[in-house]
Scaffold this active site. Structure first.
Site, PDB file in Angstrom:
ATOM      1  N   LYS A   1      40.927  -1.880 -25.708  1.00 40.70           N
ATOM      2  CA  LYS A   1      41.015  -2.964 -26.686  1.00 40.70           C
ATOM      3  C   LYS A   1      39.769  -2.996 -27.573  1.00 40.70           C
ATOM      4  O   LYS A   1      39.864  -3.104 -28.788  1.00 40.70           O
ATOM      5  CB  LYS A   1      41.154  -4.300 -25.953  1.00 40.70           C
ATOM      6  CG  LYS A   1      40.899  -5.519 -26.818  1.00 40.70           C
ATOM      7  CD  LYS A   1      41.016  -6.807 -26.042  1.00 40.70           C
ATOM      8  CE  LYS A   1      39.765  -7.222 -25.313  1.00 40.70           C
ATOM      9  NZ  LYS A   1      38.730  -7.884 -26.141  1.00 40.70           N
ATOM     10  N   ASN A   2      38.598  -2.884 -26.955  1.00 42.47           N
ATOM     11  CA  ASN A   2      37.357  -3.017 -27.718  1.00 42.47           C
ATOM     12  C   ASN A   2      37.050  -1.801 -28.591  1.00 42.47           C
ATOM     13  O   ASN A   2      36.148  -1.845 -29.423  1.00 42.47           O
ATOM     14  CB  ASN A   2      36.178  -3.306 -26.792  1.00 42.47           C
ATOM     15  CG  ASN A   2      36.197  -4.735 -26.289  1.00 42.47           C
ATOM     16  OD1 ASN A   2      37.022  -5.541 -26.722  1.00 42.47           O
ATOM     17  ND2 ASN A   2      35.303  -5.053 -25.365  1.00 42.47           N
TER      18      ASN A   2
ATOM     19  N   CYS B   1      32.277 -19.472 -27.838  1.00 40.51           N
ATOM     20  CA  CYS B   1      33.434 -19.304 -26.979  1.00 40.51           C
ATOM     21  C   CYS B   1      33.023 -19.627 -25.561  1.00 40.51           C
ATOM     22  O   CYS B   1      31.891 -20.048 -25.323  1.00 40.51           O
ATOM     23  CB  CYS B   1      33.990 -17.887 -27.085  1.00 40.51           C
ATOM     24  SG  CYS B   1      32.903 -16.684 -26.375  1.00 40.51           S
TER      25      CYS B   1
ATOM     26  N   ARG C   1      27.441 -16.949 -29.376  1.00 39.84           N
ATOM     27  CA  ARG C   1      27.829 -15.798 -30.183  1.00 39.84           C
ATOM     28  C   ARG C   1      27.371 -15.852 -31.645  1.00 39.84           C
ATOM     29  O   ARG C   1      28.194 -15.912 -32.564  1.00 39.84           O
ATOM     30  CB  ARG C   1      29.356 -15.591 -30.134  1.00 39.84           C
ATOM     31  CG  ARG C   1      30.003 -15.810 -28.779  1.00 39.84           C
ATOM     32  CD  ARG C   1      29.867 -14.670 -27.826  1.00 39.84           C
ATOM     33  NE  ARG C   1      30.419 -13.411 -28.195  1.00 39.84           N
ATOM     34  CZ  ARG C   1      31.530 -12.877 -27.696  1.00 39.84           C
ATOM     35  NH1 ARG C   1      32.278 -13.545 -26.864  1.00 39.84           N
ATOM     36  NH2 ARG C   1      31.903 -11.669 -28.034  1.00 39.84           N
TER      37      ARG C   1
ATOM     38  N   ASP D   1      31.087  -7.042 -19.255  1.00 40.36           N
ATOM     39  CA  ASP D   1      32.527  -7.259 -19.119  1.00 40.36           C
ATOM     40  C   ASP D   1      33.061  -6.905 -17.717  1.00 40.36           C
ATOM     41  O   ASP D   1      34.234  -7.132 -17.430  1.00 40.36           O
ATOM     42  CB  ASP D   1      33.300  -6.454 -20.180  1.00 40.36           C
ATOM     43  CG  ASP D   1      33.177  -7.095 -21.557  1.00 40.36           C
ATOM     44  OD1 ASP D   1      32.634  -8.207 -21.665  1.00 40.36           O
ATOM     45  OD2 ASP D   1      33.630  -6.468 -22.539  1.00 40.36           O
TER      46      ASP D   1
ATOM     47  N   ARG E   1      45.004 -11.114 -23.054  1.00 36.11           N
ATOM     48  CA  ARG E   1      44.195 -10.614 -24.173  1.00 36.11           C
ATOM     49  C   ARG E   1      43.681  -9.206 -23.907  1.00 36.11           C
ATOM     50  O   ARG E   1      43.372  -8.478 -24.849  1.00 36.11           O
ATOM     51  CB  ARG E   1      43.004 -11.544 -24.429  1.00 36.11           C
ATOM     52  CG  ARG E   1      43.370 -12.884 -25.019  1.00 36.11           C
ATOM     53  CD  ARG E   1      42.112 -13.650 -25.389  1.00 36.11           C
ATOM     54  NE  ARG E   1      41.129 -12.748 -25.946  1.00 36.11           N
ATOM     55  CZ  ARG E   1      39.840 -12.729 -25.622  1.00 36.11           C
ATOM     56  NH1 ARG E   1      39.359 -13.580 -24.752  1.00 36.11           N
ATOM     57  NH2 ARG E   1      39.025 -11.853 -26.169  1.00 36.11           N
TER      58      ARG E   1
HETATM   59  C1  UD1 Z   1      31.427  -6.767 -27.653  1.00 35.00           C
HETATM   60  C2  UD1 Z   1      32.720  -6.756 -26.864  1.00 35.00           C
HETATM   61  C3  UD1 Z   1      32.634  -7.712 -25.686  1.00 35.00           C
HETATM   62  C4  UD1 Z   1      31.396  -7.408 -24.845  1.00 35.00           C
HETATM   63  C5  UD1 Z   1      30.146  -7.357 -25.709  1.00 35.00           C
HETATM   64  C6  UD1 Z   1      28.906  -6.919 -24.950  1.00 35.00           C
HETATM   65  C7  UD1 Z   1      34.352  -6.261 -28.597  1.00 35.00           C
HETATM   66  C8  UD1 Z   1      35.488  -6.730 -29.426  1.00 35.00           C
HETATM   67  N1  UD1 Z   1      33.812  -7.135 -27.763  1.00 35.00           N
HETATM   68  O1  UD1 Z   1      31.276  -8.076 -28.184  1.00 35.00           O
HETATM   69  O2  UD1 Z   1      33.811  -7.586 -24.897  1.00 35.00           O
HETATM   70  O3  UD1 Z   1      31.235  -8.422 -23.868  1.00 35.00           O
HETATM   71  O4  UD1 Z   1      30.339  -6.423 -26.801  1.00 35.00           O
HETATM   72  O5  UD1 Z   1      29.104  -5.675 -24.368  1.00 35.00           O
HETATM   73  O6  UD1 Z   1      33.967  -5.109 -28.662  1.00 35.00           O
HETATM   74  N2  UD1 Z   1      24.098 -11.399 -30.601  1.00 35.00           N
HETATM   75  C9  UD1 Z   1      23.170 -12.057 -31.400  1.00 35.00           C
HETATM   76  N3  UD1 Z   1      23.255 -11.902 -32.763  1.00 35.00           N
HETATM   77  C10 UD1 Z   1      24.220 -11.141 -33.338  1.00 35.00           C
HETATM   78  C11 UD1 Z   1      25.163 -10.490 -32.529  1.00 35.00           C
HETATM   79  C12 UD1 Z   1      25.070 -10.633 -31.160  1.00 35.00           C
HETATM   80  O7  UD1 Z   1      22.286 -12.752 -30.898  1.00 35.00           O
HETATM   81  O8  UD1 Z   1      24.251 -11.065 -34.581  1.00 35.00           O
HETATM   82  C13 UD1 Z   1      24.018 -11.529 -29.127  1.00 35.00           C
HETATM   83  C14 UD1 Z   1      25.279 -12.136 -28.524  1.00 35.00           C
HETATM   84  O9  UD1 Z   1      25.237 -13.551 -28.562  1.00 35.00           O
HETATM   85  C15 UD1 Z   1      25.229 -11.608 -27.120  1.00 35.00           C
HETATM   86  C16 UD1 Z   1      24.621 -10.201 -27.306  1.00 35.00           C
HETATM   87  O10 UD1 Z   1      23.970 -10.248 -28.559  1.00 35.00           O
HETATM   88  O11 UD1 Z   1      24.382 -12.397 -26.334  1.00 35.00           O
HETATM   89  C17 UD1 Z   1      25.617  -9.073 -27.286  1.00 35.00           C
HETATM   90  O12 UD1 Z   1      26.602  -9.303 -28.256  1.00 35.00           O
HETATM   91  P1  UD1 Z   1      27.395  -8.134 -28.998  1.00 35.00           P
HETATM   92  O13 UD1 Z   1      26.936  -6.814 -28.489  1.00 35.00           O
HETATM   93  O14 UD1 Z   1      27.342  -8.384 -30.452  1.00 35.00           O
HETATM   94  O15 UD1 Z   1      28.873  -8.389 -28.490  1.00 35.00           O
HETATM   95  P2  UD1 Z   1      30.213  -8.359 -29.338  1.00 35.00           P
HETATM   96  O16 UD1 Z   1      30.188  -7.246 -30.301  1.00 35.00           O
HETATM   97  O17 UD1 Z   1      30.495  -9.737 -29.847  1.00 35.00           O
END
Ligand code: UD1
Length: 421
Positions: free
Chosen positions: A24-25, A118, A123, A306, A398
């Site tokens: 999915k990711n 969420c 996030r 995850d 999901r």
């Molecule tokens: C993706 C995955 C999710 C997984 C996560 C971490 C998808 C669709 N989802 O989510 O299943 O749990 O990677 O492996 O691929 N952060 C910030 N600022 C930002 C972006 C992120 O502070 O601009 C923080 C987030 O709050 C979190 C951490 O960085 O604490 C990791 O987030 P991120 O790697 O961005 O996860 P996603 O891409 O949202």
């Protein structure tokens, strides 16, 4: 929305072969990236999941035409004509924010509803914005919407403060059509980023370095359609391996890339489970108790956040005391209260959970609050004494394709009860 539940009879030994679906990711960013092409893209091995259906909804809203048959998704982006992803679509799935990069690159502007927090954390998107601004994008936040626009994208030097998966993907997909070279430093190294690079390069982009901390993108003028098969879902595969251990069973998981699940395999072996890897399959056999061990979630190739809830479920029945430390999300212990209802002994100390193994879990009435918490409770129910009613199956839908069919084939006793709204 209906809220289905599972009624699960525990303590069935699971045995047999199960095939992992496409990730999915990986599929979500690949689908978003097809916006960049002026032709048709065929994605194979796309899992039939509610999140995927929502992303199809987003693409349709933006004017792309889609055809989804079995697990093959054809996306024709030549008809792109929209530029807004509204509140309703964004609320259904925060992954919709992955259209940001491709839309700016192809369309020059995009307006998306700002994703809220969420169940697992706030996030933020500051790293996405920081990277895009470096490429010449202006970003305005108004009335709960993010409006991004760029007259012309220019390559830039970007250093991410944290290796965010989504930020890395949005920057890559914007930079492929920018003028000049972009460097992303401290980029996320997840396998899904490598899959995205592979698709982009098949479309005619020039991306190198995915899978390492530095990604280099040399902008091109135009991207074409192509065909691509999505990588297998490493989180789904890991979940099946745990099911074998928790039920004292013997499961062979097919369609895995062993490298991608190496942190999971290492931990299962540390606990004493027998894991054998053979080409694209991994087999786990286990009898008796697992020995307690600690885990700490980290960006790839560290232990995946995850998989944290599912491993916590496993450790509730291990021999001894384990410490699970969550460093990625600030609020990812929602499964703890529900596992406690099933007889687990867990205390939370800040970002760590201390788990004292118990001889067995007991069936109870529990509720899934998010996708992976749901997976943890599902696994616990399979291993527990007597029956469990698991509410909130929609969260599990999901991320797990054909879960009931797959587990019934392995010998699980479960039933889905469709609840009317
Ligand atoms: C993706 C995955 C999710 C997984 C996560 C971490 C998808 C669709 N989802 O989510 O299943 O749990 O990677 O492996 O691929 N952060 C910030 N600022 C930002 C972006 C992120 O502070 O601009 C923080 C987030 O709050 C979190 C951490 O960085 O604490 C990791 O987030 P991120 O790697 O961005 O996860 P996603 O891409 O949202």
């Amino acid at each position: 929305m209906t809220m289905d539940r599972y009624v699960i009879t525990g303590k069935q030994r699971l045995e047999g072969r199960v095939r992992t679906s496409g990730a999915k990711n990986a599929a979500l960013p690949l689908m978003a990236a097809t916006i960049l092409s002026e032709g048709k893209t065929v994605l194979q091995g796309v899992p039939r999941l509610s999140d995927i259906m929502h992303m199809i909804g987003v693409l349709n809203k933006l004017g792309c035409q889609t055809e989804f048959k079995d697990n093959e998704l054809v996306i024709d982006s030549s008809t792109l004509n929209g530029s807004t992803v509204d509140e309703e679509l964004m609320r259904k799935m925060r992954g919709s924010n992955l259209v940001l990069g491709p839309m700016i690159a192809r369309n020059g502007r995009v307006k998306i509803s700002r994703p809220g927090g969420c169940a697992i954390g706030t996030r933020p998107m500051d790293q996405h914005f920081k990277g895009l601004k470096e490429l010449g994008v202006t970003i305005q936040e108004r009335h709960g919407y993010i409006e991004a626009a760029a007259k012309k994208l220019k390559g830039g030097e970007i250093y991410l403060d944290i290796p965010s998966v989504g930020a890395t993907e949005n920057i890559m997909t914007a930079a492929v059509l920018a003028e000049g070279t972009t460097m992303i430093r401290n980029a996320a190294r997840e396998p899904e980023i490598v899959d995205l690079q592979n698709l982009l390069n098949k479309m005619g982009a020039k991306v190198r370095g995915a899978g390492t901390h530095i990604i280099r993108i040399d902008g091109v003028k135009k991207l074409n359609g192509t065909e691509h098969a999505v990588i297998p879902d490493r989180i789904e595969a890991g979940t099946h391996l745990i099911a074998a251990v928790m039920t004292g069973g013997d499961i062979t998981v097919e369609n895995v890339i062993p490298e991608h699940i190496s942190p999971v395999i290492a931990k299962l072996r540390q606990g004493g489970a027998e894991v054998t890897v053979n080409g694209e399959s991994a087999r786990v056999r286990h009898k008796g108790k697992l020995k307690a061990f600690d885990i700490k979630t980290l960006p790839y190739p560290g232990f995946p956040t995850d998989m944290q809830p599912q491993f916590m479920a496993l450790l509730t029945m291990a021999e001894g005391t384990s410490i699970v430390t969550e460093t990625i999300f600030e609020n990812r212990f929602q499964h703890v209260a529900e596992l406690t209802r099933m007889g687990a002994k867990i205390t939370i100390e800040g970002r760590a959970a201390i788990i004292c193994g118990v001889p067995t879990l007991e069936g109870a009435f529990v509720e899934a609050t998010d996708l992976r918490a749901g997976a943890a409770l599902f696994l616990s129910a399979l291993a527990a004494e007597e029956g469990t009613v698991l509410e909130g199956v929609d969260h599990i839908d999901r991320g797990y394709e054909n879960l009931e069919e797959k587990y019934r084939a392995l010998g699980a006793k479960l039933q889905r009860v469709v609840k009317q709204p």
